[in-house]
Design a protein around this motif. Structure first.
Motif, mmCIF file in Angstrom:
data_model
loop_
_atom_site.group_PDB
_atom_site.id
_atom_site.type_symbol
_atom_site.label_atom_id
_atom_site.label_comp_id
_atom_site.label_asym_id
_atom_site.label_seq_id
_atom_site.Cartn_x
_atom_site.Cartn_y
_atom_site.Cartn_z
ATOM 1 N N UNK A 118 32.896 -12.840 -61.882
ATOM 2 C CA UNK A 118 31.928 -13.665 -62.546
ATOM 3 C C UNK A 118 32.980 -14.234 -63.796
ATOM 4 N N UNK A 119 32.865 -15.674 -63.831
ATOM 5 C CA UNK A 119 33.993 -16.220 -64.697
ATOM 6 C C UNK A 119 33.004 -16.813 -66.069
ATOM 7 N N UNK A 120 33.405 -16.277 -67.253
ATOM 8 C CA UNK A 120 33.133 -16.776 -68.321
ATOM 9 C C UNK A 120 34.094 -17.625 -68.913
ATOM 10 N N UNK A 121 33.596 -18.944 -69.104
ATOM 11 C CA UNK A 121 34.755 -20.141 -69.451
ATOM 12 C C UNK A 121 34.116 -20.716 -70.707
ATOM 13 N N UNK A 122 34.996 -20.468 -71.708
ATOM 14 C CA UNK A 122 34.642 -21.313 -72.919
ATOM 15 C C UNK A 122 35.826 -22.175 -73.350
ATOM 16 N N UNK A 123 35.893 -22.901 -74.553
ATOM 17 C CA UNK A 123 36.707 -23.695 -74.991
ATOM 18 C C UNK A 123 36.361 -24.286 -76.653
ATOM 19 N N UNK B 173 40.565 -23.999 -73.546
ATOM 20 C CA UNK B 173 40.905 -25.070 -74.599
ATOM 21 C C UNK B 173 42.295 -25.950 -74.319
ATOM 22 N N UNK B 174 43.333 -25.395 -73.861
ATOM 23 C CA UNK B 174 44.567 -25.826 -73.563
ATOM 24 C C UNK B 174 44.753 -26.170 -72.240
ATOM 25 N N UNK C 168 34.180 -33.233 -76.503
ATOM 26 C CA UNK C 168 34.950 -34.465 -75.702
ATOM 27 C C UNK C 168 34.684 -34.506 -74.297
ATOM 28 N N UNK C 169 34.788 -33.169 -73.797
ATOM 29 C CA UNK C 169 34.421 -33.162 -72.347
ATOM 30 C C UNK C 169 33.132 -33.626 -71.920
ATOM 31 N N UNK C 170 32.248 -33.059 -72.805
ATOM 32 C CA UNK C 170 30.804 -33.433 -72.391
ATOM 33 C C UNK C 170 30.590 -34.676 -72.382
ATOM 34 N N UNK C 171 30.940 -35.633 -73.600
ATOM 35 C CA UNK C 171 30.562 -36.876 -73.857
ATOM 36 C C UNK C 171 31.358 -37.945 -72.881
ATOM 37 N N UNK D 12 44.423 -27.149 -63.953
ATOM 38 C CA UNK D 12 44.752 -25.948 -64.191
ATOM 39 C C UNK D 12 43.714 -24.998 -64.113
ATOM 40 N N UNK D 13 42.478 -25.319 -64.643
ATOM 41 C CA UNK D 13 41.399 -24.595 -64.341
ATOM 42 C C UNK D 13 41.072 -24.271 -63.241
ATOM 43 N N UNK D 14 41.138 -25.426 -62.168
ATOM 44 C CA UNK D 14 40.895 -25.099 -60.792
ATOM 45 C C UNK D 14 41.533 -24.019 -60.256
ATOM 46 N N UNK D 15 43.088 -24.442 -60.518
ATOM 47 C CA UNK D 15 44.089 -23.236 -59.938
ATOM 48 C C UNK D 15 43.977 -22.079 -60.432
ATOM 49 N N UNK D 16 43.726 -21.832 -61.566
ATOM 50 C CA UNK D 16 43.405 -20.378 -62.176
ATOM 51 C C UNK D 16 42.519 -19.751 -61.661
ATOM 52 N N UNK D 17 41.252 -20.293 -61.432
ATOM 53 C CA UNK D 17 39.899 -19.703 -60.872
ATOM 54 C C UNK D 17 40.249 -19.661 -59.437
ATOM 55 N N UNK D 18 40.568 -20.650 -58.717
ATOM 56 C CA UNK D 18 40.893 -20.499 -57.341
ATOM 57 C C UNK D 18 41.798 -19.266 -56.704
#
Length: 142
Positions: free
Chosen positions: A56-61, A115-116, A68-71, A121-127
């Motif tokens: 289970x992944x808990x992803x924050x930033x 955040x950084x 910025x990402x949301x908008x 990179x997120x996809x690669x880390x989670x995968x």
């Protein structure tokens, strides 16, 4: 639970699994709309099913980055009740607290501050982590 006992699927991915519920129960307690006793009862119910989850992944930033990402992908630039910097700060704190409290008992929790990180990179880390997790599980079952 049905998937865990059946043979229809080898992998099931949930967006917002049972650990998300735990974070939201804290929110409702802090708003005064749920008692701590109710929170414990609800959390206990959902945590009974944690053994069915391999990861289970808990992803924050950072809240500014989250905005910025949301908008960037939102249909409107109007801030909502949960999509504003102040509420995002509270969400991040709530999920950090939840992770700190639950991770010793539930090693399938994985906390990732994005955040950084760029999206790739997120996809690669989670995968990568998910494949490693599933390989370990496959090795244990043989």
């Amino acid at each position: 639970i049905d998937y865990a006992h059946g043979h229809e699927a080898d992998i099931v991915i949930f967006d917002r699994g049972i650990f998300d519920v735990i974070g939201w129960m804290r929110y409702w307690v802090k708003k005064g709309m749920l008692t701590p006793a109710d929170e414990a009862l609800i959390n206990g119910f959902f945590l009974m099913f944690a053994s069915y989850m391999d990861r289970s992944y808990i992803m924050t930033c950072d809240p500014d980055i989250a905005m910025d990402r949301e908008l960037r992908v939102a249909l409107s630039d109007q801030l909502g009740e949960t999509t504003n910097p102040a509420s995002i700060i509270k969400l991040v704190q709530r999920y950090q607290e939840m992770y700190k409290t639950l991770s010793p008992q539930f090693p399938q929790l994985y906390y990732l501050d994005t955040s950084e990180l760029r999206e790739q990179e997120m996809v690669e880390i989670i995968a990568g982590d998910l494949l490693t997790t599933l390989e370990k599980k496959a090795g244990q079952s043989t």
